[in-house]
Write a protein that holds these residues in place. Structure first.
Motif, PDB file in Angstrom:
ATOM      1  N   GLU A 185       0.852  -1.199   0.000  1.00  0.00           N
ATOM      2  CA  GLU A 185       0.000   0.000   0.000  1.00  0.00           C
ATOM      3  C   GLU A 185       0.880   1.239   0.000  1.00  0.00           C
ATOM      4  O   GLU A 185       0.685   2.188   0.762  1.00  0.00           O
ATOM      5  N   MET A 186       1.865   1.211  -0.888  1.00  0.00           N
ATOM      6  CA  MET A 186       2.864   2.266  -0.973  1.00  0.00           C
ATOM      7  C   MET A 186       2.608   3.122  -2.207  1.00  0.00           C
ATOM      8  O   MET A 186       2.343   2.603  -3.287  1.00  0.00           O
ATOM      9  N   SER A 187       2.714   4.415  -2.039  1.00  0.00           N
ATOM     10  CA  SER A 187       2.538   5.326  -3.168  1.00  0.00           C
ATOM     11  C   SER A 187       3.795   5.342  -4.031  1.00  0.00           C
ATOM     12  O   SER A 187       4.881   4.963  -3.590  1.00  0.00           O
ATOM     13  N   ARG A 188       3.627   5.809  -5.234  1.00  0.00           N
ATOM     14  CA  ARG A 188       4.793   5.971  -6.111  1.00  0.00           C
ATOM     15  C   ARG A 188       5.749   7.020  -5.557  1.00  0.00           C
ATOM     16  O   ARG A 188       6.955   6.930  -5.771  1.00  0.00           O
ATOM     17  N   GLU A 189       5.225   8.006  -4.843  1.00  0.00           N
ATOM     18  CA  GLU A 189       6.087   9.034  -4.246  1.00  0.00           C
ATOM     19  C   GLU A 189       7.046   8.416  -3.230  1.00  0.00           C
ATOM     20  O   GLU A 189       8.242   8.702  -3.242  1.00  0.00           O
ATOM     21  N   ILE A 190       6.506   7.590  -2.351  1.00  0.00           N
ATOM     22  CA  ILE A 190       7.349   6.947  -1.332  1.00  0.00           C
ATOM     23  C   ILE A 190       8.324   5.986  -2.001  1.00  0.00           C
ATOM     24  O   ILE A 190       9.508   5.949  -1.657  1.00  0.00           O
ATOM     25  N   PHE A 191       7.845   5.231  -2.971  1.00  0.00           N
ATOM     26  CA  PHE A 191       8.723   4.309  -3.700  1.00  0.00           C
ATOM     27  C   PHE A 191       9.867   5.068  -4.364  1.00  0.00           C
ATOM     28  O   PHE A 191      11.019   4.651  -4.302  1.00  0.00           O
ATOM     29  N   ALA A 192       9.550   6.199  -4.964  1.00  0.00           N
ATOM     30  CA  ALA A 192      10.575   7.016  -5.619  1.00  0.00           C
ATOM     31  C   ALA A 192      11.623   7.476  -4.606  1.00  0.00           C
ATOM     32  O   ALA A 192      12.825   7.415  -4.876  1.00  0.00           O
ATOM     33  N   GLN A 193      11.177   7.897  -3.420  1.00  0.00           N
ATOM     34  CA  GLN A 193      12.115   8.317  -2.379  1.00  0.00           C
ATOM     35  C   GLN A 193      13.042   7.172  -1.978  1.00  0.00           C
ATOM     36  O   GLN A 193      14.244   7.369  -1.825  1.00  0.00           O
ATOM     37  N   LEU A 194      12.478   5.976  -1.814  1.00  0.00           N
ATOM     38  CA  LEU A 194      13.304   4.814  -1.464  1.00  0.00           C
ATOM     39  C   LEU A 194      14.334   4.513  -2.546  1.00  0.00           C
ATOM     40  O   LEU A 194      15.450   4.077  -2.251  1.00  0.00           O
ATOM     41  N   CYS A 195      13.940   4.754  -3.804  1.00  0.00           N
ATOM     42  CA  CYS A 195      14.828   4.474  -4.939  1.00  0.00           C
ATOM     43  C   CYS A 195      15.822   5.604  -5.219  1.00  0.00           C
ATOM     44  O   CYS A 195      16.732   5.442  -6.028  1.00  0.00           O
ATOM     45  N   GLY A 196      15.617   6.752  -4.580  1.00  0.00           N
ATOM     46  CA  GLY A 196      16.512   7.879  -4.803  1.00  0.00           C
ATOM     47  C   GLY A 196      16.266   8.605  -6.115  1.00  0.00           C
ATOM     48  O   GLY A 196      17.185   9.180  -6.696  1.00  0.00           O
ATOM     49  N   VAL A 197      15.004   8.562  -6.577  1.00  0.00           N
ATOM     50  CA  VAL A 197      14.636   9.248  -7.820  1.00  0.00           C
ATOM     51  C   VAL A 197      13.349  10.031  -7.576  1.00  0.00           C
ATOM     52  O   VAL A 197      12.744   9.927  -6.519  1.00  0.00           O
ATOM     53  N   SER A 198      12.926  10.772  -8.581  1.00  0.00           N
ATOM     54  CA  SER A 198      11.675  11.533  -8.470  1.00  0.00           C
ATOM     55  C   SER A 198      10.486  10.643  -8.838  1.00  0.00           C
ATOM     56  O   SER A 198      10.628   9.614  -9.503  1.00  0.00           O
ATOM     57  N   LYS A 199       9.306  11.054  -8.408  1.00  0.00           N
ATOM     58  CA  LYS A 199       8.093  10.330  -8.795  1.00  0.00           C
ATOM     59  C   LYS A 199       7.932  10.366 -10.316  1.00  0.00           C
ATOM     60  O   LYS A 199       7.493   9.390 -10.927  1.00  0.00           O
ATOM     61  N   LYS A 200       8.307  11.473 -10.904  1.00  0.00           N
ATOM     62  CA  LYS A 200       8.225  11.611 -12.367  1.00  0.00           C
ATOM     63  C   LYS A 200       9.063  10.523 -13.053  1.00  0.00           C
ATOM     64  O   LYS A 200       8.642   9.942 -14.055  1.00  0.00           O
ATOM     65  N   GLN A 201      10.236  10.220 -12.472  1.00  0.00           N
ATOM     66  CA  GLN A 201      11.089   9.172 -13.033  1.00  0.00           C
ATOM     67  C   GLN A 201      10.413   7.809 -12.922  1.00  0.00           C
ATOM     68  O   GLN A 201      10.424   7.021 -13.867  1.00  0.00           O
ATOM     69  N   VAL A 202       9.796   7.535 -11.782  1.00  0.00           N
ATOM     70  CA  VAL A 202       9.082   6.267 -11.598  1.00  0.00           C
ATOM     71  C   VAL A 202       7.930   6.174 -12.602  1.00  0.00           C
ATOM     72  O   VAL A 202       7.726   5.123 -13.222  1.00  0.00           O
ATOM     73  N   ASP A 203       7.195   7.259 -12.784  1.00  0.00           N
ATOM     74  CA  ASP A 203       6.104   7.269 -13.763  1.00  0.00           C
ATOM     75  C   ASP A 203       6.624   6.949 -15.163  1.00  0.00           C
ATOM     76  O   ASP A 203       5.984   6.203 -15.913  1.00  0.00           O
ATOM     77  N   LYS A 204       7.777   7.483 -15.507  1.00  0.00           N
ATOM     78  CA  LYS A 204       8.375   7.202 -16.824  1.00  0.00           C
ATOM     79  C   LYS A 204       8.730   5.727 -16.948  1.00  0.00           C
ATOM     80  O   LYS A 204       8.548   5.127 -18.004  1.00  0.00           O
ATOM     81  N   TRP A 205       9.252   5.144 -15.858  1.00  0.00           N
ATOM     82  CA  TRP A 205       9.582   3.710 -15.898  1.00  0.00           C
ATOM     83  C   TRP A 205       8.334   2.879 -16.190  1.00  0.00           C
ATOM     84  O   TRP A 205       8.375   1.922 -16.932  1.00  0.00           O
ATOM     85  N   PHE A 206       7.222   3.262 -15.595  1.00  0.00           N
ATOM     86  CA  PHE A 206       5.997   2.499 -15.798  1.00  0.00           C
ATOM     87  C   PHE A 206       5.404   2.717 -17.176  1.00  0.00           C
ATOM     88  O   PHE A 206       4.669   1.868 -17.662  1.00  0.00           O
ATOM     89  N   SER A 207       5.686   3.834 -17.805  1.00  0.00           N
ATOM     90  CA  SER A 207       5.076   4.095 -19.104  1.00  0.00           C
ATOM     91  C   SER A 207       5.962   3.692 -20.282  1.00  0.00           C
ATOM     92  O   SER A 207       5.532   2.953 -21.146  1.00  0.00           O
ATOM     93  N   TYR A 208       7.214   4.144 -20.306  1.00  0.00           N
ATOM     94  CA  TYR A 208       7.988   3.864 -21.517  1.00  0.00           C
ATOM     95  C   TYR A 208       9.490   3.713 -21.293  1.00  0.00           C
ATOM     96  O   TYR A 208      10.183   3.089 -22.098  1.00  0.00           O
ATOM     97  N   LEU A 209      10.030   4.292 -20.262  1.00  0.00           N
ATOM     98  CA  LEU A 209      11.483   4.330 -20.084  1.00  0.00           C
ATOM     99  C   LEU A 209      11.991   3.059 -19.406  1.00  0.00           C
ATOM    100  O   LEU A 209      11.457   2.653 -18.382  1.00  0.00           O
ATOM    101  N   PRO A 210      13.015   2.432 -19.973  1.00  0.00           N
ATOM    102  CA  PRO A 210      13.572   1.246 -19.315  1.00  0.00           C
ATOM    103  C   PRO A 210      14.246   1.624 -17.991  1.00  0.00           C
ATOM    104  O   PRO A 210      14.797   2.717 -17.853  1.00  0.00           O
ATOM    105  N   ILE A 211      14.187   0.721 -17.040  1.00  0.00           N
ATOM    106  CA  ILE A 211      14.839   0.932 -15.759  1.00  0.00           C
ATOM    107  C   ILE A 211      16.298   0.521 -15.907  1.00  0.00           C
ATOM    108  O   ILE A 211      16.587  -0.611 -16.309  1.00  0.00           O
ATOM    109  N   PRO A 212      17.238   1.423 -15.615  1.00  0.00           N
ATOM    110  CA  PRO A 212      18.661   1.073 -15.756  1.00  0.00           C
ATOM    111  C   PRO A 212      19.029  -0.133 -14.883  1.00  0.00           C
ATOM    112  O   PRO A 212      18.473  -0.328 -13.803  1.00  0.00           O
ATOM    113  N   LYS A 213      19.963  -0.941 -15.364  1.00  0.00           N
ATOM    114  CA  LYS A 213      20.383  -2.163 -14.660  1.00  0.00           C
ATOM    115  C   LYS A 213      20.784  -1.882 -13.211  1.00  0.00           C
ATOM    116  O   LYS A 213      20.389  -2.606 -12.304  1.00  0.00           O
TER     117      LYS A 213
END
Length: 118
Positions: free
Chosen positions: A19-47
């Motif tokens: 039950e985690m938001s993309r905002e919190i997930f982005a913080q854990l990953c050290g990126v912006s929510k916008k970056q996470v949104d891009k991963w889900f839509s079209y941008l590959p996640i770097p290795k």
């Protein structure tokens, strides 16, 4: 389905399970929510980031698990310095609670305190 789509699906399930938001997930990953949104839509996640995400999901799943006694509750693990545990236990006793009950109520109360992002 390729490995990248599999990872995205596992992340979606992880967010749902936690039950985690993309905002919190982005913080854990050290990126912006916008970056996470891009991963889900079209941008590959770097290795390198994929490895970080795998570690985050593994650690979060390990820290939080459903309670067998109450399906509306999750169990989390917290660390308490050994030299402070007796104080925590005594404080819980004063309130007529177990350490687990006192810790749970204290965390819930603290999470209700309004805060402002810096």
């Amino acid at each position: 389905m390729d490995d990248h789509d599999d990872l995205k699906n596992r992340i979606r399930q992880f967010l749902k399970d936690m039950e985690m938001s993309r905002e919190i997930f982005a913080q854990l990953c050290g990126v912006s929510k916008k970056q996470v949104d891009k991963w889900f839509s079209y941008l590959p996640i770097p290795k390198a980031r994929q490895r970080v995400i795998e570690r985050i999901m593994m650690e979060e799943y390990g820290r939080r698990r459903p309670s067998e006694q109450d399906t509306d509750m999750d169990i989390i693990e917290i660390l308490v310095p050994r030299n402070r545990y007796d104080h925590v236990r005594k404080t819980a006793d004063i309130h007529g609670m177990t350490v687990q009950e006192w810790a749970s109520r204290s965390l819930l109360a603290l999470s209700s305190v309004p805060h402002h992002d810096l």
